[in-house]
Design an enzyme around this catalytic site. Sequence first.
Site, PDB file in Angstrom:
ATOM      1  N   PRO A  83      -0.509   7.218   3.022  1.00  0.00           N
ATOM      2  CA  PRO A  83       0.646   6.301   2.968  1.00  0.00           C
ATOM      3  C   PRO A  83       0.770   5.498   4.263  1.00  0.00           C
ATOM      4  O   PRO A  83       0.676   6.052   5.360  1.00  0.00           O
ATOM      5  CB  PRO A  83       1.838   7.237   2.792  1.00  0.00           C
ATOM      6  CG  PRO A  83       1.260   8.464   2.161  1.00  0.00           C
ATOM      7  CD  PRO A  83      -0.112   8.602   2.736  1.00  0.00           C
ATOM      8  N   CYS A  84       0.996   4.193   4.104  1.00  0.00           N
ATOM      9  CA  CYS A  84       1.060   3.332   5.286  1.00  0.00           C
ATOM     10  C   CYS A  84       2.471   2.803   5.559  1.00  0.00           C
ATOM     11  O   CYS A  84       2.689   2.088   6.529  1.00  0.00           O
ATOM     12  CB  CYS A  84       0.114   2.143   5.125  1.00  0.00           C
ATOM     13  SG  CYS A  84       0.598   0.999   3.804  1.00  0.00           S
ATOM     14  N   GLN A  85       3.434   3.155   4.690  1.00  0.00           N
ATOM     15  CA  GLN A  85       4.761   2.552   4.807  1.00  0.00           C
ATOM     16  C   GLN A  85       5.419   2.800   6.160  1.00  0.00           C
ATOM     17  O   GLN A  85       6.148   1.950   6.660  1.00  0.00           O
ATOM     18  CB  GLN A  85       5.670   3.049   3.684  1.00  0.00           C
ATOM     19  CG  GLN A  85       5.353   2.489   2.312  1.00  0.00           C
ATOM     20  CD  GLN A  85       4.214   3.217   1.613  1.00  0.00           C
ATOM     21  OE1 GLN A  85       3.599   4.119   2.188  1.00  0.00           O
ATOM     22  NE2 GLN A  85       3.932   2.855   0.384  1.00  0.00           N
ATOM     23  N   SER A  88       3.357   0.305   8.596  1.00  0.00           N
ATOM     24  CA  SER A  88       3.152  -1.095   8.247  1.00  0.00           C
ATOM     25  C   SER A  88       4.142  -2.050   8.902  1.00  0.00           C
ATOM     26  O   SER A  88       5.325  -1.736   9.061  1.00  0.00           O
ATOM     27  CB  SER A  88       3.209  -1.260   6.723  1.00  0.00           C
ATOM     28  OG  SER A  88       3.105  -2.612   6.354  1.00  0.00           O
TER      29      SER A  88
END
Length: 321
Positions: A83-85, A88
């Site tokens: 997950p990059c949230q 980001s």
Amino acid sequence: MRRPRNPTFVDLCSGAGGFSRGFQRAGWTALLGVDSCEKSLKTYSRNICENTLCTDLLEVGAFARILENLNGASPTAVIAGPPCQGFSMAGRRDPRDPRNKVFVECARIAVKLKPRVIIFENVPSLAKEPFRPFFDKAARIMHRNGYSTREFQVQAGNFGVPQRRWRLFLIAFRKAQASEIDTIVADLSKQEHRQLNVRDAWVDLPFEDSPKIPNHVSMRHSAKVKAKIAKIDLGKGPLSYRKLDPDKPALTLISGHSAMPCHYIANRTITVREAARIQSFDDAFVFEGGIRSQMNQVANAVPPRVAEIVGKALHALLKAA
């Protein structure tokens, strides 16, 4: 279990399967897809591999469940797009976001599976402060377990993807010469395929909904929303209603929004299939779940075209070794 002829991989944080789709095209065989989203795994199971595992990698016992699902098989590679949230530029960029820990946990699990190669994908922000410690910790775990690592960034548009999308890769090899790794990284970093634009991506897609084309169903907008979209100039508009310019690549597709960019002719937001084309998915790849879930699956994916080129480079190195 019969051993596949092709090199094999396990996809941690697989999502719908963009990373895996690219590796399949590059001649790899999927052994297992792991993710915490059941809807994404339904898509993965339909398109990539029926052997899937829905689990949170941070939960106790996750690795044991992965081993159970592998049933004795040993992967040649472990790939992951954690997950990059939390990292980001389009998100909250919160160092305390619990999802940030998944990147490090992927490294712990990957080395336990003892593959010949490990490759993780994420946003470039992960290589900068205040998130760099997560990246470095994952790399140290790989080093301690006998892997040589390299990091590199790529622009998806240079790989023939009709989208401006910078991505960061962490690659780790076991029993490979440093010069060989450096050659691969240099080649991948200098990719310059023909830059495609939105018109190229949609050249044979009808503007209207089509039951013959999977996931090509538009949102039902009110007359007020359609009028609003009609007034937006090409390449302009707010984040949730930016109208695409047909003669340019799209900007990075972002998940978590109710509306995707707008079509450059039709007064509507784009369909899941149009978004999938921008991400370089083939039309045979069918997304499961509701429209919002499908859109998130597309936007969160590693562009298959990028993954394919990376997968081919790794496949060639392993064959030569």
